[in-house]
Scaffold this active site. Structure first.
Site, PDB file in Angstrom:
ATOM      1  CG  ASP A 555      -1.897  -1.170   1.182  1.00 39.18           C
ATOM      2  OD1 ASP A 555      -1.681  -2.105   0.385  1.00 39.18           O
ATOM      3  OD2 ASP A 555      -2.852  -1.175   1.957  1.00 39.18           O
ATOM      4  CD  GLU A 752      -2.523  -5.942   8.637  1.00 36.84           C
ATOM      5  OE1 GLU A 752      -2.786  -5.673   7.450  1.00 36.84           O
ATOM      6  OE2 GLU A 752      -2.975  -5.282   9.598  1.00 36.84           O
TER       7      GLU A 752
END
Length: 794
Positions: A555, A752
């Site tokens: 991202d 994560e």
């Protein structure tokens, strides 16, 4: 009007919840037939719930579990559990789970002072996918009263054609004293019975007069016919219904003599027919009961004794198979790592879900602009603002998910990583999931990178992220899975007809997807007179903004500023190289030799252009490229995962001329190396830990797994860097396992990403998607014990 402060919080909560019910007509096509073989038909395929069961049928029978502590009015407002939420529990997940047999899940709920266990097992057989049983057990925690009062609601719903009704609705006016039995039928499941057993456990009894109207030593059942779009909103339905019961109690009893909370939070006993049935039990202390689905086409109905035997059998089979397939290797071979590895892998398998519903796609977005102009991201923002998205016809997807509380849906690039360990366990399930993804492909070859199917899935996604765009790509990690499958196929000596037929069937879709990438993600080499071996092999992610390249999966990783239509991305070029080699192997297996020759040419051009377009002799690293103010080719170097991509995707072999520099970058503590794993961005980069700090330093297990895998390959292949790669492999493997394990011990969760300074897990909790790759890392060989042998060979 509800009066008195005692009732105010109860009424406000339940009254507000009722507005969540959004009713809409469903014009979807008729239900499709169940996919896959019988042993995969049923499962806990609603991973967004703490426990939910459904078949792989678009519209069918579904079930789910809710529970809450009901000892006081205040705690109930926040204690009902249903959907998985972050930071709500101390830990939860599957301790052991096999997608074909079942397993056991433990849920630690400190606020409700109870630990819940849900065990799910399958009984394949018959013409309609077999039967199953679920055992739900509650154990009060040490800080709970001995008679801890817990309300438990099991519900099942039915979408589409068919019927479900209580078999003996007139058995008791105030509740059912024994088992609750439902009879049902659907076209896909045939005739069936659902039995909720009486179970074991004490029930509260109060002196209050309300206990006479609704004694809690019986099971309450409420049946209703609701609009289909309301069925997935079971918690809101329950709260809305409970409010009607509370209103009656408020009218009947004065404020100074209210019923006990366990009596208040109950449903009306109204069993019968309908498409939603809620079954409520209220316990004092420990409890256990079964939910059993018996297919009429099976040889016999399932009993609680059968469930007990199958639970024991499934547990023994899982332990034996895990020791054979994924047993951690030294130095992680003691029992504590085995339990950790089993848990993470079981959660990966237990996170497999089946999704069905419509989605939102903006097909006009492609026509609005082609990202060929400078300032293209501004045109993109204007196109998105016009909101030309359309709702497309429902589709289905069988997939694992990244995270049950935060990402309970399919993500294209995550899925390839998910399937690598699943492939070791169950090849057929893996190929079934791959097939499910490729069935989503449109006529051009596009697969949406994020699958948000239906209103239940959309309820977890902000509106601005729900729309998919048909020129947006995502890393093609499913080709890694195909490559791993071919490795297994090539090593197999038994007949391979079924596997080859699978490849024949899939090959046209692989080819269409591959050429979609080549067309839509092509970079511009010719217009800028770039010096490269090939004028075609350069690639650029579409969908860029100055801050993000969401399509890349990385991202906020730093890229060229400002974005330019002439830029080229080294990670996408690397993915294309991996993709090309994988599809070439498939072409050979299916005897498409002309195609294989064509792919071989692409492969050579990609490898040569990688050096021509992306290698920086100054920085000794692979870098993104852009066009500078003089309209010339320029490299933009932010050392990190992007710099490693040619190595991570296997394009730099043991004899690669830049391999030494790549290993230097990996090992440099001022850049990527940390005691906890490889950083996503160099510690020396000016943008390290800045902005969102998502891919700007934190450690990600998927990229680290690729690094460990490639280091192992180099260490096992004769070459000048073999010994060094072996040492880096050993140290990185140890660092990664220790980091994930210690954070799991400390928090009860996989995460994560991990902090490169502290090793602490961060961002999304219960991220048992690609973080579960640590299971494969633990199962890799221990080269430390073989270091002497490696040195002797050199």
């Amino acid at each position: 009007m509800i009066h008195g402060s005692l009732w105010t919080g109860v009424a406000c909560l339940l009254g507000l919840q009722s507005q969540w019910l959004r009713v809409a007509a469903d014009d979807a096509d008729a239900a499709q037939a169940a996919a896959g073989n019988d042993s995969l038909l049923w499962g806990p395929y609603r991973p967004n719930l703490y426990f939910g069961v459904r078949p792989r049928v678009p519209k069918s029978l579904m079930g789910g579990l809710l529970w809450a502590r009901v000892e006081d009015y205040q705690s109930v407002q926040t204690s009902f559990r249903h959907t998985c939420e972050q930071h709500e529990l101390d830990g939860y997940g599957w301790d052991e789970y096999d997608v074909r047999r079942g397993g056991r899940q433990t849920i630690h709920d400190p606020a409700n002072r109870i630990d819940m266990t849900t065990e799910f097992v399958k009984f394949p057989g018959g013409a309609h996918g077999g039967s199953w049983g679920a055992r739900i057990t509650g154990t009060p925690r040490d800080d709970a009263d001995a008679d801890l009062k817990t309300t438990v609601v099991w519900y099942h719903t039915l979408e589409g054609l068919g019927s479900v009704a209580v078999a003996d609705a007139n058995s008791a006016e105030t509740g059912i004293p024994g088992d609750v039995v439902f009879a049902g039928h659907t076209p896909e499941l045939g005739d069936f019975e659902v039995r909720v057993t009486e179970g074991r456990g004490e029930h509260p009894r109060f002196e209050h007069a309300s206990s006479d109207d609704k004694p809690l030593d019986r099971t309450l059942v409420h049946s209703a016919q609701l609009p289909e779009d309301a069925l997935w909103q079971a918690k809101a339905v329950l709260f809305s219904h409970m409010k009607t019961q509370i209103d009656e109690l408020v009218a009947k009893y004065p404020q100074e003599n209210p019923p006990p909370p366990a009596q208040v939070y109950t449903i009306q006993h109204a069993p019968g027919a309908g498409n939603m049935h809620m079954v409520q039990k209220v316990f004092a202390g420990a409890f256990s009961f079964d939910v059993i689905f018996s297919s009429a086409s099976a040889s016999a109905a399932v009993t609680p004794a059968d469930v007990t035997a199958q639970i024991e059998s499934a547990a023994a089979a899982f332990a034996a198979r895990f020791a054979d397939v994924l047993q951690p290797q030294p130095p992680f071979s003691d029992e504590r790592y085995a339990g950790f590895s089993k848990s993470l892998f079981s959660n990966l398998l237990g996170g497999i879900g089946y999704f069905y519903g419509d989605s939102r796609v903006d097909g006009s977005y492609d026509e609005a602009y082609d990202e060929a102009n400078e300032g293209f991201w501004e045109e993109a923002a204007e196109a998105r603002a016009r909101n030309a998205a359309e709702t497309v016809a429902p589709s289905e997807l069988f997939t694992s998910i990244p995270s049950r509380p935060f990402f309970p849906r399919g993500f294209l690039w995550d899925e390839g990583f998910h399937l690598l360990p699943i492939m070791d366990w169950d090849v057929d399930t893996t190929l079934d999931i791959v097939r499910s993804w490729f069935k989503l492909m449109d006529d051009d070859g596009w697969i949406g990178r994020e699958q948000i199917l239906g209103p239940e899935a959309r309820s977890k996604v902000p509106p601005e992220f729900q729309v998919q765009y048909p020129h947006y790509a995502n890393p093609p990690t499913l080709f890694m899975v195909i490559d791993a499958f071919l490795d297994k196929l090539d090593a197999q000596t038994a007949p391979r007809d079924g596997a080859v037929q699978y490849l024949h069937d899939l090959y046209p879709l692989l080819k269409r997807h591959y050429f979609w990438f080549r067309k839509t993600q092509a970079g511009d080499i010719k217009s800028y007179d770039r010096d490269a071996f090939s004028s075609k092999e350069g690639y650029r992610w579409r969908g860029r903004t100055p801050q993000h390249v969401l399509t890349s999966g990385l991202d906020d990783y730093p890229r060229a500023q400002p974005p330019h239509p002439g830029e080229l991305h080294v990670d996408l070029m690397s993915w294309m190289g991996m993709m090309t080699r994988a599809i070439r192997r498939v072409a050979v297996h299916v005897d498409e030799h002309d195609d294989a020759a064509e792919f071989a040419k692409y492969d050579e051009a990609i490898v040569r252009n990688m050096d021509d377009l992306h290698w920086s002799a100054k920085d000794k690293a692979y870098c993104d490229a852009t066009i500078d103010d003089y309209e010339e080719h320029a490299l933009v170097c932010h050392k990190g995962y992007v710099s490693l991509f040619p190595f991570l995707t296997g394009l730099v072999g043991s004899d690669g001329k830049h391999l030494g520099a790549i290993l230097d970058l990996i090992a440099d503590e001022d850049h990527l190396w940390s005691a906890h794993g490889l950083r996503s961005l160099s510690k020396s980069d000016a943008l390290y830990h800045t902005g969102e700090d998502y891919w700007r330093g934190p450690i990600w297990l998927n990229m680290n797994y690729l690094a460990v895998q490639q280091l192992l390959k180099v260490a096992q292949t004769p070459g000048p860097h073999r010994a060094r790669a072996a040492q880096l492999y050993t140290d990185l493997r140890s660092n990664l396992v220790r980091t994930v394990y210690e954070s799991w011990l400390d928090t009860g969760f996989a995460w994560e990403q991990y902090n490169p300074e502290t090793g602490k897990g961060q961002r999304t909790q219960h991220f048992t998607g690609w973080t579960s790759l640590v299971v494969k890392i633990m199962a890799m060989p221990d080269l430390a014990a073989k270091g002497g042998a490696v040195r002797d060979e050199l």
